[in-house]
Design an enzyme around this catalytic site. Structure first.
Site, PDB file in Angstrom:
ATOM      1  N   CYS A 270       0.884  -1.175  -0.022  1.00 29.24           N
ATOM      2  CA  CYS A 270       0.003   0.273  -0.066  1.00 29.24           C
ATOM      3  C   CYS A 270       0.727   1.283   0.030  1.00 29.24           C
ATOM      4  CB  CYS A 270      -1.038   0.051   1.262  1.00 29.24           C
ATOM      5  SG  CYS A 270      -0.258   0.012   2.769  1.00 29.24           S
ATOM      6  N   HIS A 318      -2.945   1.374   6.737  1.00 29.53           N
ATOM      7  CA  HIS A 318      -3.109   1.245   5.179  1.00 29.53           C
ATOM      8  C   HIS A 318      -3.361   2.685   4.548  1.00 29.53           C
ATOM      9  CE1 HIS A 318      -4.331  -0.783   1.668  1.00 29.53           C
ATOM     10  NE2 HIS A 318      -5.382   0.057   1.515  1.00 29.53           N
ATOM     11  N   HIS A 330      -5.593   2.036  -4.496  1.00 32.97           N
ATOM     12  CA  HIS A 330      -4.763   1.410  -3.480  1.00 32.97           C
ATOM     13  C   HIS A 330      -4.261  -0.030  -4.000  1.00 32.97           C
ATOM     14  CE1 HIS A 330      -7.898  -1.067  -1.036  1.00 32.97           C
ATOM     15  NE2 HIS A 330      -8.493  -0.779  -2.050  1.00 32.97           N
TER      16      HIS A 330
END
Length: 354
Positions: A270, A318, A330
């Site tokens: 990520c 994240h 993402h």
């Protein structure tokens, strides 16, 4: 991986290398997606050791456990990335310290040779008492000139000895610093190994749980956990040319595989995705989602613009990039590819504008 740099000091050292919403409000009404629902379900479950494969429960419970393991693996991945950055920084510092020590060693060697030459000249000229040498000299003027030269040699030798002692102390200090950095590098590499093992255990447990689901259940899980792929909404404007360039880069990466610890150009985790995308725009971001949380000015979620970083969960574990139209791009988790998803797919910790 072991690297040997080709410098004239290579003989003195060996460096060990081991050598990652606009326009208008986003409409961030809390959405109960499979991910957020899974997180709630996981919190209600009886705790099990990390990496374990608890039995019982139906597909929903299994999916919740998978999501929890993915979240744990992502935290461990970001910790891995942070340590990997420290390892690389330490490796470079060790190389510089070893280069400096090699240069200092050369300097000490040259000074030692020069002092030896002075000492030899002094020995050859100082074996007879100076007054007797004056009486015996056939040319007193020549002798006096030589005596003055000898005095200068003595003075140079004294200054040289002091400089030599300083150089030796500096060399010892360089060696001590290099040794300390090498020891810290070894400790950080061991920490890196432990984080890697932790990620692999969690991902392995998650995959084994996924394997218990039928193909239909896995497909339903995938559909429930994400939105449709689509580009940002027309008319959404990035706040700067570099943000627009980062958005263009992150959209180009859609479809690339997730791979933990990777920061492109062909696979990403990520934070690796967002740091890579901004690097294409000439902007350096921290390698971890926790670091990216502090990589710019925070803006209210309903004022997000394309290029803003959306950091998720209370642990900032994240991160994705807002691309407009209520969507982020993402890198979700292992087994998935870089994709668009609704910005409210999980709890938002902050929106950051680099």
């Amino acid at each position: 991986m072991v690297s040997h740099r080709s410098t004239r000091h290579g003989a003195h050292r060996r460096a060990d290398r081991q050598r990652a919403p606009y326009p208008g409000p986003l409409g961030l009404v809390p959405r109960v997606t499979a991910l957020s629902a899974a997180a709630g379900a996981a919190a209600a479950l009886t705790a099990v050791p990390a990496g374990a494969e608890p039995g019982g429960g139906g597909p929903a419970a299994t999916s919740a456990r998978v999501d929890r393991l993915y979240a744990e693996a992502e935290r461990a991945t970001e910790e891995y990335n942070a340590v990997a950055e420290r390892v690389e920084d330490l490796r470079e510092k060790v190389e510089r310290a070893q280069d400096d020590a090699a240069r200092d060693q050369d300097r000490v060697n040259r000074m030692r040779d020069a002092l030896g030459t002075l000492a030899t000249a002094q020995y050859r000229s100082g074996g007879v008492d100076p007054s007797l040498r004056l009486l015996l000299s056939e040319d007193p003027g020549d002798y006096l000139a030589k005596a003055a030269t000898l005095d200068r040699i003595n003075s140079r030798q004294t200054a040289g000895l002091k400089a030599f002692r300083r150089a030796v102390r500096a060399l010892e200090q360089r060696r001590t610093e290099a040794g300390e950095k090498l020891a810290e590098l070894s400790r950080q590499r061991e920490l890196l190994r432990r984080h890697r093992a932790s990620v692999q255990r969690k991902l392995g447990a998650a995959q084994r749980l996924l394997n218990r689901l039928s193909p239909e259940e896995r497909a339903a899980r995938a559909r429930a956990s994400r939105g449709a792929d689509r580009a940002g909404a027309a008319g959404a404007q990035a706040p700067s040319p570099r943000a627009a360039a980062a958005v263009a880069a992150v959209v180009r990466a859609v479809g690339s595989p997730y791979a933990w610890g990777q920061a492109g150009p062909h696979a990403f985790d990520c934070s690796g995705l967002t740091s890579w995308a901004y690097a294409q725009a000439g902007v350096s971001l921290p390698r971890t989602s926790q670091g990216q949380l502090h990589a710019g000015r925070r803006v209210p979620p309903d004022q997000a613009l394309p290029g803003d970083l959306v950091v998720y969960r209370s642990d900032a574990g994240h991160v994705g990039m807002y691309v407009g139209g209520g969507q982020v791009v993402h890198a979700p988790h292992p087994g998935a590819r870089v994709r668009h998803d609704p910005v409210g797919m999980m709890p938002i910790a902050a929106v950051v504008r680099p």
